[in-house]
Design a protein around this motif. Structure first.
Motif, mmCIF file in Angstrom:
data_model
loop_
_atom_site.group_PDB
_atom_site.id
_atom_site.type_symbol
_atom_site.label_atom_id
_atom_site.label_comp_id
_atom_site.label_asym_id
_atom_site.label_seq_id
_atom_site.Cartn_x
_atom_site.Cartn_y
_atom_site.Cartn_z
ATOM 1 N N ALA A 225 0.896 -1.082 -0.192
ATOM 2 C CA ALA A 225 0.042 -0.015 -0.116
ATOM 3 C C ALA A 225 0.821 1.319 0.060
ATOM 4 O O ALA A 225 0.467 2.286 -0.709
ATOM 5 N N ASP A 226 2.044 1.428 0.721
ATOM 6 C CA ASP A 226 2.870 2.589 0.663
ATOM 7 C C ASP A 226 3.518 2.745 -0.701
ATOM 8 O O ASP A 226 3.620 3.682 -1.286
ATOM 9 N N ALA A 227 3.951 1.502 -1.098
ATOM 10 C CA ALA A 227 4.338 1.813 -2.654
ATOM 11 C C ALA A 227 3.244 2.134 -3.822
ATOM 12 O O ALA A 227 3.602 2.931 -4.612
ATOM 13 N N GLY A 229 0.873 4.114 -2.936
ATOM 14 C CA GLY A 229 0.760 5.687 -2.850
ATOM 15 C C GLY A 229 1.834 6.438 -3.777
ATOM 16 O O GLY A 229 1.626 7.366 -4.233
ATOM 17 N N MET A 230 3.045 5.811 -3.513
ATOM 18 C CA MET A 230 4.127 6.287 -4.447
ATOM 19 C C MET A 230 3.836 6.419 -5.861
ATOM 20 O O MET A 230 3.931 7.207 -6.579
ATOM 21 N N ASP B 250 4.409 5.248 7.506
ATOM 22 C CA ASP B 250 5.066 4.619 6.729
ATOM 23 C C ASP B 250 4.333 4.835 5.185
ATOM 24 O O ASP B 250 4.788 5.238 4.163
ATOM 25 N N MET B 251 2.934 5.446 5.227
ATOM 26 C CA MET B 251 2.339 5.950 4.027
ATOM 27 C C MET B 251 2.928 7.259 3.610
ATOM 28 O O MET B 251 3.269 7.479 2.359
ATOM 29 N N LEU B 252 2.687 8.141 4.390
ATOM 30 C CA LEU B 252 3.101 9.649 4.203
ATOM 31 C C LEU B 252 4.577 9.864 3.794
ATOM 32 O O LEU B 252 4.755 10.775 2.976
ATOM 33 N N ASP B 254 6.543 7.665 2.429
ATOM 34 C CA ASP B 254 6.667 7.502 0.857
ATOM 35 C C ASP B 254 6.205 8.602 -0.124
ATOM 36 O O ASP B 254 6.784 8.609 -1.181
ATOM 37 N N VAL B 255 5.008 8.694 0.169
ATOM 38 C CA VAL B 255 4.398 9.805 -0.652
ATOM 39 C C VAL B 255 5.137 11.407 -0.637
ATOM 40 O O VAL B 255 5.347 11.553 -1.727
ATOM 41 N N MET B 258 8.174 10.416 -2.735
ATOM 42 C CA MET B 258 8.293 10.409 -4.304
ATOM 43 C C MET B 258 7.874 11.793 -4.919
ATOM 44 O O MET B 258 8.296 12.067 -5.880
ATOM 45 N N LEU B 263 13.614 9.593 -5.254
ATOM 46 C CA LEU B 263 13.302 8.698 -4.275
ATOM 47 C C LEU B 263 14.499 7.607 -3.869
ATOM 48 O O LEU B 263 14.930 7.391 -2.815
#
Ligand SMILES: [Mg+2]
Ligand SMILES: [Mg+2]
Lengths: 370, 370
Positions: A225-227, A229-230, B250-252, B254-255, B258, B263
């Protein structure tokens, strides 16, 4: 004559203003197309709290359960920032989702051609963007028990939320995603965190099995899921349908929405399982935007997301595909003509208020329906 | 003479290649600056699984615990996709984080001027971007118990993950964020989902109280995590320091990474609490990128993130601020000269491999240190 029962819950902030523009379209369709819509209206969110001390009353819940479809505006505002957790405005929406068993949240991320420049992404990355995020909506960490804050003494508290997923929940949401993919580009990307979450491991297994058993014709990919988002930020057009759980869907659908540059204009649908007798799904349609208390009551709100939500309602609850197509086309045409509310105003365009925008879309819809 | 004990864990994929470039810099600093680094090396991830049947051996864990700082490469690859959950490559990193109590993950999102055009965002939105995301790393849903998959019979399984946060965990991570903000623009934005999670409610309370008690001079804002994801995409420069929990971080992070368009070039640091006697924090430094098995062993990998991670190590573990500044400047200068590995290649630039890139940065570092 067919009757089609709509239950309207305008809610707080700009919800009522936006809903008024949908009412005009409903009235027109009843008068000119014998659409047979009946409407009833209730309270939700802060408005319901002020009237009943709850985020939605039992009477309105009963009406929502009996309706063919619910149209929902928006809830919340600073006025209710300090009310008890159980009766906060969002609790009304969560109750509706839970009691109507609306497990499938459909979040299109579509970039209107006239607005490609409004995106923070380079226009070539978002022009023609058309993603559908299918978010599981009634399970996961927002609902699982235990869900508590405990005083441990010694000045320490402990907060617990519980992410729970059963096989059947993953099976039914992925089935919706695969079915929708067949009407689109026939590709599904499933997102979870199987590397660190047991629910991610089970999610991955069940999606894979469901695909193999019933939807092997659809192309299936898996992504952390984090990938994911990227990748949404890097190259969003690589996706067709994305299926993911409640929490990741909450994050990812908002990121995807923002990519389009037209967040205030995006609709959503929440669907339940087909009724065993009638085949009808319980359904709720709502704009993605919030209640925008800062501009509420001033006639400035953009009603497009609410109107586009009604277009989704025509499509998914009443199978009125041609009417839905025309209403969506009416929105695109009005934008092409340079008519804009303040939130999407650009140089050389004409700035209008909520009513004028609604009237312009209705006029275009009439012209397309003539 | 000061001794500085580094424990190197190159890991899998491109990890060893990238680490080799850091070794050159360490050797130079020992020879020319009497930096006094001692290095030992161990196995982690798939490499450790192949040798020991575990994602990291007990002997290497002991060395990691004894070192002043750990430099970590990357783990994972298709070769280990089917190994048992408990010994998968990522388990090595999670074990290190847990046993070293590395609760604070620092993820800078910096846009190198020479690479602003590589972002999917419009260049004016990312030029000069400098965000620091402080992610809680040892609590939350990736570690909480119960964490199980149960067979319910009747063809159904149930997966459970548990999000748990105690007051002290939120207090210490927000303190790190406030302290770091004071060395930057003095602004912190805290992100959670207090509208649907009890852990979000407690997070918000404790951050607010910690701010009031000890860091009232820092500007503090709160944002819902999904709205935060949207704002990162819409206008990332509005942020200075963001503090959030393990999963949202983890999510934020990575966003945010990017957004920079680079990255493969971003470093990270993970810090523990200051030791009561020595004041030293346990620390691990690692590039944000993965093990890139597709290009491993070919001399194509970009070593910049690994070298930038070593620059963070100089700054945070050894207080070698001037040396860290020079090493970061050396990276920026090499990019300004148009030297590029394949992943960041652009028209008019000179394409080089891992070794050449490492040599160019070392040469620049020497020149700046002369
Ligand atoms: Mg959301
Ligand atoms: Mg991540």
């Amino acid at each position: 004559m067919t009757t089609r029962n709509l239950f309207l819950l305008p809610g707080d902030g700009i919800g009522p203003e936006a809903m008024a523009e949908v009412r005009k379209i409903i009235a027109y369709m009843n008068e000119e197309m014998a659409a047979g819509f009946t409407t009833d209206e209730g309270l939700v969110g802060g408005a319901a709290y002020d009237a009943h001390g709850a985020a939605i009353s039992e009477a309105d819940m009963a009406k929502a359960l009996a309706a063919d479809a619910v149209l929902f505006g928006a809830v919340g505002g600073p006025k209710w920032d300090s009310v008890a957790y159980e009766v906060r405005p969002e609790a009304g929406l969560l109750r509706l989702r839970k009691d109507l068993e609306l497990f499938a949240n459909l979040r299109p991320a579509i970039c209107y051609p006239a607005l490609a420049n409004a995106s923070s992404l380079k226009p070539e990355l978002v022009e023609g963007l058309d993603i559908l995020i299918v978010r599981e909506l009634t399970g996961g960490v927002y609902f699982g028990e235990p869900k508590t804050i405990t005083d441990l003494g010694n000045g320490q508290k402990r907060a617990i939320d519980t992410q729970v997923y059963d096989t059947y929940e993953i099976e039914r949401i992925s089935s919706v995603a695969f079915e929708l993919a067949r009407t689109r580009q026939n590709r599904v990307c499933s997102m979870e965190k199987r590397n660190v979450m047991k629910s991610g491991v089970l999610w991955n297994q069940v999606v894979t099995e469901t695909h193999k058993a019933k939807f092997a014709d659809v192309k299936l990919d898996h992504m952390l899921a984090d990938a994911g988002g990227m990748q949404l930020v890097r190259a969003p057009k690589q996706f067709d349908v994305i299926v993911t759980d409640n929490l990741f869907g909450d994050m990812l659908s908002d990121v995807a929405a923002m990519l389009t540059g037209s967040l205030g204009m995006l609709p959503s649908a929440s669907l339940g399982a087909p009724d065993a007798k009638t085949g009808k799904r319980k359904a709720l349609y709502e704009p993605v935007h919030g209640s925008a208390p800062d501009i509420a009551g001033q006639g400035l709100a953009n009603p497009i997301a609410m109107i586009a939500s009604f277009a989704m309602c025509l499509r998914y609850s009443f199978n009125m595909v041609a009417e839905s197509d025309r209403l969506e086309k009416a929105i695109a045409n009005v934008l092409d003509k340079g008519i804009r509310t303040g939130d999407i105003m650009a140089e050389g365009c004409r700035k209008v208020g909520t009513t004028e925008m609604g009237d312009a879309i209705l006029a275009e819809f009439k012209a397309l329906s003539a």
